[in-house]
Design an enzyme around this catalytic site. Structure first.
Site, PDB file in Angstrom:
ATOM      1  N   GLU A 275       6.437  14.641 -35.101  1.00  0.00           N
ATOM      2  CA  GLU A 275       6.505  16.047 -34.747  1.00  0.00           C
ATOM      3  C   GLU A 275       5.310  16.879 -35.215  1.00  0.00           C
ATOM      4  O   GLU A 275       4.858  17.753 -34.473  1.00  0.00           O
ATOM      5  CB  GLU A 275       7.784  16.664 -35.323  1.00  0.00           C
TER       6      GLU A 275
ATOM      7  N   CYS B 162       5.256   9.997 -23.363  1.00  0.00           N
ATOM      8  CA  CYS B 162       5.208   9.336 -24.669  1.00  0.00           C
ATOM      9  C   CYS B 162       3.810   9.224 -25.239  1.00  0.00           C
ATOM     10  O   CYS B 162       3.583   9.509 -26.390  1.00  0.00           O
ATOM     11  CB  CYS B 162       5.790   7.937 -24.552  1.00  0.00           C
TER      12      CYS B 162
ATOM     13  N   ASN C 161       1.052  15.020   7.409  1.00  0.00           N
ATOM     14  CA  ASN C 161       0.809  16.272   6.694  1.00  0.00           C
ATOM     15  C   ASN C 161       0.753  17.445   7.672  1.00  0.00           C
ATOM     16  O   ASN C 161       1.375  18.491   7.452  1.00  0.00           O
ATOM     17  CB  ASN C 161      -0.501  16.153   5.898  1.00  0.00           C
TER      18      ASN C 161
ATOM     19  N   CYS D 187       3.414  10.577 -18.025  1.00  0.00           N
ATOM     20  CA  CYS D 187       3.894   9.886 -19.216  1.00  0.00           C
ATOM     21  C   CYS D 187       4.021  10.916 -20.328  1.00  0.00           C
ATOM     22  O   CYS D 187       3.064  11.586 -20.657  1.00  0.00           O
ATOM     23  CB  CYS D 187       2.925   8.787 -19.628  1.00  0.00           C
TER      24      CYS D 187
HETATM   25  C1  LIG Z   1       3.949  14.260  -4.611  1.00  0.00           C
HETATM   26  C2  LIG Z   1       3.286  14.833  -3.399  1.00  0.00           C
HETATM   27  C3  LIG Z   1       2.225  15.701  -3.570  1.00  0.00           C
HETATM   28  C4  LIG Z   1       1.605  16.259  -2.441  1.00  0.00           C
HETATM   29  N1  LIG Z   1       0.566  17.105  -2.625  1.00  0.00           N
HETATM   30  C5  LIG Z   1      -0.042  17.648  -1.549  1.00  0.00           C
HETATM   31  C6  LIG Z   1      -1.146  18.532  -1.690  1.00  0.00           C
HETATM   32  O1  LIG Z   1      -1.588  18.789  -2.790  1.00  0.00           O
HETATM   33  N2  LIG Z   1      -1.697  19.066  -0.572  1.00  0.00           N
HETATM   34  C7  LIG Z   1      -1.244  18.775   0.685  1.00  0.00           C
HETATM   35  O2  LIG Z   1      -1.780  19.262   1.653  1.00  0.00           O
HETATM   36  N3  LIG Z   1      -0.204  17.922   0.834  1.00  0.00           N
HETATM   37  C8  LIG Z   1       0.401  17.356  -0.225  1.00  0.00           C
HETATM   38  N4  LIG Z   1       1.437  16.495  -0.059  1.00  0.00           N
HETATM   39  C9  LIG Z   1       1.855  16.168   1.290  1.00  0.00           C
HETATM   40  C10 LIG Z   1       1.313  14.805   1.722  1.00  0.00           C
HETATM   41  O3  LIG Z   1      -0.040  14.913   2.055  1.00  0.00           O
HETATM   42  C11 LIG Z   1       2.134  14.372   2.899  1.00  0.00           C
HETATM   43  O4  LIG Z   1       3.438  14.090   2.378  1.00  0.00           O
HETATM   44  C12 LIG Z   1       1.629  13.154   3.622  1.00  0.00           C
HETATM   45  O5  LIG Z   1       0.324  13.317   4.073  1.00  0.00           O
HETATM   46  C13 LIG Z   1       2.549  12.936   4.841  1.00  0.00           C
HETATM   47  O6  LIG Z   1       2.204  11.731   5.461  1.00  0.00           O
HETATM   48  P1  LIG Z   1       3.306  10.642   5.772  1.00  0.00           P
HETATM   49  O7  LIG Z   1       2.631   9.592   6.546  1.00  0.00           O
HETATM   50  O8  LIG Z   1       3.996  10.187   4.549  1.00  0.00           O
HETATM   51  O9  LIG Z   1       4.304  11.497   6.663  1.00  0.00           O
HETATM   52  P2  LIG Z   1       5.829  11.230   6.867  1.00  0.00           P
HETATM   53  O10 LIG Z   1       6.588  11.681   5.688  1.00  0.00           O
HETATM   54  O11 LIG Z   1       6.037   9.853   7.336  1.00  0.00           O
HETATM   55  O12 LIG Z   1       6.094  12.269   8.038  1.00  0.00           O
HETATM   56  C14 LIG Z   1       6.041  13.644   7.791  1.00  0.00           C
HETATM   57  C15 LIG Z   1       6.406  14.419   9.066  1.00  0.00           C
HETATM   58  O13 LIG Z   1       5.437  14.177  10.022  1.00  0.00           O
HETATM   59  C16 LIG Z   1       5.997  13.713  11.244  1.00  0.00           C
HETATM   60  N5  LIG Z   1       5.043  12.785  11.817  1.00  0.00           N
HETATM   61  C17 LIG Z   1       4.391  11.776  11.198  1.00  0.00           C
HETATM   62  N6  LIG Z   1       3.522  11.220  12.041  1.00  0.00           N
HETATM   63  C18 LIG Z   1       3.610  11.882  13.208  1.00  0.00           C
HETATM   64  C19 LIG Z   1       2.961  11.774  14.442  1.00  0.00           C
HETATM   65  N7  LIG Z   1       2.025  10.870  14.682  1.00  0.00           N
HETATM   66  N8  LIG Z   1       3.293  12.633  15.390  1.00  0.00           N
HETATM   67  C20 LIG Z   1       4.246  13.565  15.211  1.00  0.00           C
HETATM   68  N9  LIG Z   1       4.903  13.712  14.070  1.00  0.00           N
HETATM   69  C21 LIG Z   1       4.584  12.873  13.051  1.00  0.00           C
HETATM   70  C22 LIG Z   1       7.325  13.087  10.822  1.00  0.00           C
HETATM   71  O14 LIG Z   1       8.265  13.142  11.869  1.00  0.00           O
HETATM   72  C23 LIG Z   1       7.720  13.982   9.660  1.00  0.00           C
HETATM   73  O15 LIG Z   1       8.367  15.123  10.159  1.00  0.00           O
HETATM   74  C24 LIG Z   1       2.072  15.929  -1.139  1.00  0.00           C
HETATM   75  C25 LIG Z   1       3.127  15.052  -0.997  1.00  0.00           C
HETATM   76  C26 LIG Z   1       3.752  14.510  -2.109  1.00  0.00           C
HETATM   77  C27 LIG Z   1       4.902  13.576  -1.915  1.00  0.00           C
END
Ligand SMILES: Cc1cc2nc3c(=O)[nH]c(=O)nc-3n(C[C@H](O)[C@H](O)[C@H](O)COP(=O)(O)OP(=O)(O)OC[C@H]3O[C@@H](n4cnc5c(N)ncnc54)[C@H](O)[C@@H]3O)c2cc1C
Length: 1132
Positions: A1076, A17, A204, A15
């Site tokens: 400001e 603001c 991840n 944020c």
């Molecule tokens: C804003 C933001 C900040 C973040 N900050 C950090 C951080 O500080 N430190 C850090 O370590 N991470 C960070 N991340 C990463 C975050 O931890 C991962 O995006 C999240 O854990 C991925 O999980 P998901 O279920 O959304 O994966 P998805 O986006 O659904 O999948 C990610 C990948 O994993 C594959 N996949 C998923 N499940 C499986 C499975 N069972 N077998 C094989 N392949 C699979 C998918 O095909 C894809 O390629 C950040 C992400 C965001 C968006």
């Protein structure tokens, strides 16, 4: 929910603001442990919802209370075909395997669990198949483990759930799983609460599998925990078991992760992890690290087996510090020589790669060594003395709190009444309409900008037959709009824009910084707006004075840019009409948008109607940069003769438009033994981007003197051009840089004389009635006389200074700094600042409508205008409505900015309402004489109407009845704590006293103070922009790379006081502007940091002055401390 959970839950929200304090207070008011005062300020939203249920006792609800939590439970498989590819939602693993088996060799698939990975690696793919595994129950299984059985997590288990399981395991079997509590603490800092709630640990890991350079926190912590993965293979539905190192090289093209198991640890295991980030939360690591050692405590902490030392953020192939691990086997941690030698070995094996977007390799290498020391001191804990023990812990942030105090004088309420902004209810409920919320017209088209990817080059060829080409010759910066694609829907326009290929030739190395520009001669002397003269503005005789001054020092200060980070992007809708074009624009300046559109289309101004309902933030970004977007949409609308909507995404917004001007200043200052300034010579350089649009350097002679008197002064403004987007004004433009410059000078003098900084500040305060260069003489130095004495008491400055000094003596590796910083801001009404206002009373019911030439952008202008109208007309506030700003009634109005819009529009409304009031009073007097009774407001209005008394009044707020200028005074006392080993810091407390005259609305004014202050904290600490030196592309063009402060970066204790008993005789109803001035106070974070860094350096024998360019990011703070492992890594 507790207040602490509330605070943690806001770790992912940005944020600009509010400065977060009111948001935190609002949510905390609903927490179980809320402060009693907070509790009574808000009704629980769930109670509100119940209150609105139309159910009568004994009858059914009729549906309004339907439990929204019950989503649709999908138990059967679903398949959808989309443009992107085939989507499957299987409910069994066997089905996943069969989908994978049917893929052709080249086909790629993506599993979607939380699908958050796309937020990090946006350009992965393309994929032909998407498989959502959220319907497969077994992937959610968890087991807490025991002393003999591992903890197990299914692949879909979210990070939040995993943290809970880890904590349970550590609680139930502390001997075996205490280390999982450490991992839980680490994961609490991964991403933000919304990502952790839906993002899976397996997702991840797969991101790490595809992007080896990704500094995954999940990967290194699971690796350190000795985790084992179970994979499932589509070919034969078999399972295999591998460790995390094998996983990185495993073929996952037709396999998936099923689960992870984490074995129990031996009782003598010591385990620490670290994540060092550019801001408190929601940031990926500069460097992350895990240390796992089995030690014999009885035997001087002897390392009994090969330890595990892991790092992320070094280079894609570096994970284990193998040589250091080898060295430590059998060594005693309680031996100083072990630590020094281990740090040396680590230093020689850590070889960080060098990418422009990352922190410097030197910092990352030194950080790795510092983290080793931190881990070992943490393991040794009470074995080492208290002073050294301070190396071990990270800085713990307490639950934040805020206090606000202001006068509550009721005599002219609703003016001065602390009421929420009129639009706040519609805004928080999502009902307030912003430009892109307006439904599409049936024939409306969507546009997307095509941007260059190279600065300072000639465009050879643009391959886009359909694109309207804007640039035909040279492209001046990377990100310059080169064309516009128009399509039937927005996605198609964006995709098509990305397909346009631009070829370049005659590529020159881009000039990206002020120092490079000066070297290349791209600098010219600026004009001072007060004197209308180019060159140096002078007072006294600096050259002569410098000959005799007892002391002289020279210095310099570089200050970076800042993205405005408004929530609503630059956007425009242009609709061809029978008379010309209706332009809906996110503009702070309707008149300029009207002129620019008329000029670009070569049509008369009276064929362009510009209208703005409200803006979702602006801070200067929508003064002139807005016209890039509205004129582009206008060109397309004219060509195609259909409505065109252009709404840019965050990356495009951050790339195509300029930001705050970076500044560089050089100075020479002469002073006497006491620290009195005798002569000062300053060269100010502002980087305007590739072309000067609205350079601020010409208005800074006045500002630079802040609250001080400098008898001999030379100020020379310079403008430099770089191969970057044309910069623009940003909240407190140039002012903040000038205040930073003079405050840096003061600090330099104090450092040279080894004197107290506040003493030097007080010594140089300008006395009353002394004229200064382009500064009107002040009747009273309010900072000196009123604010600082009050601040010293409120902030317990002297007591806390003693505490800080004591703390610094007692703690070798944590240092605190405390600083008071004063500021003065002169508001000058230049003749062009004028607005048109119109007030109308409707005869039907006596309600009041107002339209004014200012733009509501969150600053509360509409609320203040309504308060003034209600007061002057004597009607209840709820009878007054403020209409959208548009070019018919608000014709020729000036830009809304610098808070002058609020000042002048409220003034205009006051004058218009006073005139109306007088007309109505005459009628009232006649009515009273006729009827012998007081008419009601409605009777009066009806009578006026039937007597043909005009019920509308308009006013043009030309500057004639205003004072030429007035002063706004303020000061801040800020305390900070640094973790020397990492460079991370926390603002422990900030006390602000702000003079805003007699506040028109203390809620709004406190909000302005807090918001401006935190935005300034961002400018000076976390908000760093990086460019690709070869192409000039802005690398910090999204939230992954660019880090404005979060709720957990604000001062842990923030106290704001609106200076009591002040009345601004010259301003509107006694008020002063607040938007400001408080911004400038944020430089106190730098002066407090200097105090803390100096404490460490002085302890190590160096108390000399050092330059501190801003933003002072965590890595810079660390580097300024100058840690030398050989000398500093001591156990005593
Ligand atoms: C804003 C933001 C900040 C973040 N900050 C950090 C951080 O500080 N430190 C850090 O370590 N991470 C960070 N991340 C990463 C975050 O931890 C991962 O995006 C999240 O854990 C991925 O999980 P998901 O279920 O959304 O994966 P998805 O986006 O659904 O999948 C990610 C990948 O994993 C594959 N996949 C998923 N499940 C499986 C499975 N069972 N077998 C094989 N392949 C699979 C998918 O095909 C894809 O390629 C950040 C992400 C965001 C968006």
């Amino acid at each position: 929910m507790t207040s602490a959970r509330v605070e943690e839950s806001l770790d992912g929200n940005i944020c600009r603001c509010t400065g977060y304090r009111p948001i935190l207070d609002a949510f905390k008011s609903q927490s179980v442990d809320a402060d009693e005062q907070l509790k009574c300020r808000l009704v629980d939203i769930e109670e509100v919802y119940k209150g609105h249920c139309k159910k009568k006792k004994g009858s059914g609800c009729g549906g309004c209370c339907k439990d929204m939590k019950k989503g649709v439970a999908l138990t059967s498989e679903q398949t959808i075909s989309t443009e992107m590819g085939q989507w499957y939602r299987p409910t069994s693993l066997i089905r996943v395997y069969s989908i994978l088996k049917n893929l052709r060799t080249a086909e790629k698939f993506r599993i979607a669990v939380g699908n958050t990975g796309q937020g990090v690696f946006k350009n992965d793919g393309p994929y032909s198949v998407y498989i959502s595994t959220v319907g497969i129950k077994e992937l959610y299984s968890t087991r807490v483990g025991s002393t003999s059985a591992p903890v197990v997590l299914g692949a879909n288990v979210s990070l939040t759930r995993a943290i809970e399981v880890f904590r349970d395991a550590a609680l139930e079997s502390p001997g075996a799983f205490a280390h999982l509590d450490v991992i839980a603490n680490h994961w609490q800092f991964v991403a933000n609460v919304s990502v952790r709630n839906i993002g899976s640990w397996a997702g991840n890991l797969m991101m790490k599998h595809s992007h080896r350079g990704f500094q995954s926190d999940i990967y290194i912590t699971l690796l350190a925990a000795g985790a084992e993965l179970t994979l499932g293979h589509a070919a034969d539905a078999s399972n295999s078991y591998i460790n995390l190192e094998q996983f990185l090289v495993a073929d996952m093209s037709r396999s998936i992760i099923l689960s992870v198991s984490l074995p129990p640890a031996l009782p003598n295991t010591k385990f620490r992890t670290f994540k060092v980030t550019p801001r408190a939360v929601n940031a990926h690591a500069y460097v992350n690290a895990c240390f796992r050692m089995e030690v014999d405590i009885e035997n001087d902490y002897k390392v009994t087996s090969k330890p595990i030392i892991l790092f992320g953020g070094i280079n894609p192939s570096f994970i284990h510090a193998a040589n250091t691990e080898e060295f430590l086997i059998g060594r005693k941690l309680n031996d100083n020589a072990t630590i020094v030698e281990a740090a040396k070995i680590l230093g020689s094996e850590v070889k960080p790669d060098n990418h422009p977007q990352d922190a410097s390799p030197k910092y990352r290498a030194q950080l790795a060594q510092a983290l080793l020391f931190k881990a070992v001191i943490g393991f040794l804990d009470k074995v080492v003395g208290v002073r050294v023990r301070s190396a071990g812990p990270i800085i713990e942030r307490p639950l934040s709190s805020g206090k606000q105090s202001f006068d509550m004088k009721k005599e002219i309420w609703p003016v001065g009444e602390p009421i929420p902004k009129l639009e706040s209810a519609t805004q928080i409920s999502g009902e307030a309409t912003y430009l892109d919320d307006v439904p599409y017209l049936p024939n409306e088209l969507h546009a997307a900008l095509v941007l260059t990817t190279q600065a300072n080059a000639k465009i050879k060829f643009v391959d886009a037959t359909e694109a309207l080409v804007f640039v035909e010759e040279r492209c001046l910066y990377a990100g310059q709009p080169v064309g516009l694609v128009v399509a039937e829907d927005r996605n198609a326009a964006i995709r098509a824009a990305k397909l346009v290929k631009v070829e370049y030739e005659d590529i020159q190395r881009p000039i990206l910084t002020i120092k490079e520009a000066i070297k290349s001669g791209r600098v010219k002397v600026g004009q001072n707006v007060e004197s209308f003269k180019a060159g140096t503005s002078s007072q006294g005789d600096v050259e002569e004075a410098m000959k005799t001054v007892p002391h002289k020092v020279r210095g310099e200060l570089s200050q970076g840019t800042q993205y405005h980070f408004h929530m609503e992007a630059l956007a425009a809708r242009v609709i061809p009409t029978e008379e010309g074009y209706d332009v809906f624009s996110t503009s702070q300046w309707i008149t300029e948008t009207q002129s620019a559109t008329a000029q670009v289309l070569n049509v008369p101004a009276n064929s362009i109607n510009v209208s703005v309902r409200r803006l979702g933030g602006a801070y200067g970004s929508k003064i002139s940069r807005q016209n890039l977007v509205s004129t582009a949409a206008a060109v397309a609308a004219r060509k195609i003769q259909r409505p065109v909507r252009l709404v840019v995404d965050l990356n495009t917004n951050m790339t195509c438009a300029g930001w705050r001007e970076p500044y560089y200043s050089k100075y020479e200052v002469g002073f006497d033994d006491s620290g009195k300034l005798l002569a000062l010579k300053v060269e100010l350089y502002s980087d305007v981007g590739h072309v000067p649009n609205e350079p601020s350097v010409g208005i800074l002679v006045n500002v630079l003197q802040n609250v001080y008197y400098i008898p001999n002064l030379d100020v020379t403004p310079h403008i430099v051009t770089t191969d970057t987007a044309a910069n623009t004004w940003c909240r407190s433009p140039g002012h903040v840089n000038a205040v930073a410059t003079i405050e840096n000078v003061i600090e330099h003098v104090a450092s040279y004389l080894r004197k107290d900084k506040l003493e030097i500040r007080m010594l140089n305060m300008v006395p009353a009635n002394v004229p200064r260069l382009y500064c009107p003489a002040v009747e009273r130095n309010v900072v000196k006389e009123d604010i600082i004495p009050l601040l010293k008491v409120k902030a317990a400055y002297h007591e806390r200074m003693i505490e800080v000094e004591q703390y610094n003596q007692d703690n070798r590796w944590k240092k605190r700094g405390l600083s008071i910083l004063p500021a003065r801001y002169t508001y000058i009404y230049l003749p062009e600042w004028a607005y048109r206002v119109q007030v109308t009373i409707y005869q039907h019911d006596g309600t009041v409508a107002i339209s004014h030439g200012g733009v509501e952008m969150g600053q509360g202008i509409n609320t203040k205008v309504a308060q003034v109208a209600a007061y002057v007309l004597g009607v209840p506030l709820n009878q007054v409505k403020i209409k959208a700003t548009e070019t018919m009634i608000g014709a020729n109005s000036y830009v809304t900015g610098a808070f002058l819009g609020s000042d002048l529009c409220t003034h205009g409304v006051k004058v218009a309402c006073t005139a109306l009031h007088q007309r109505l009073e005459e009628v009232k007097t006649r009515m009273k004489a006729d009827t012998r009774k007081e008419p009601t407001w409605q009777e009066l209005v009806k009578k006026c109407h039937s007597d043909h008394v005009d019920l509308s009044e308009q006013y043009w707020t030309a500057a004639k009845e205003h004072p030429q200028s007035y002063e706004v005074w303020s000061a801040c006392c800020l305390e900070i704590e640094i973790d020397i080993l990492t460079g991370m810091y926390m603002i422990r407390r900030a006390d602000i006293i702000q003079d805003c005259g007699r506040s028109m609305n203390p809620f709004i004014d406190v909000g302005q103070v807090e918001g401006a202050f935190l935005m300034g904290i961002g400018l000076f600490t976390t908000e760093l922009v990086k460019y690709d030196p070869a192409t000039g592309q802005k690398l910090s063009n999204g939230t992954w790379e660019y880090k404005p402060p979060t709720a957990l970066d604000m001062p842990a204790d923030l106290r704001v006081t609106l200076l009591p008993n002040t009345m601004q005789p010259k301003g509107v109803l006694g008020s002063k502007a607040t938007g400001e001035p408080p911004f400038c106070l944020s430089y106190s974070v730098v002066t407090a940091l200097r105090h803390a860094i100096t404490a460490f350096r002085t302890e190590n024998g160096d108390d000399s002055w050092f330059e501190m360019d801003v933003p002072l990011t965590v890595d810079k703070v660390h580097q300024l401390c100058g840690i030398n492992p050989d000398h500093h890594f001591k156990l005593e």
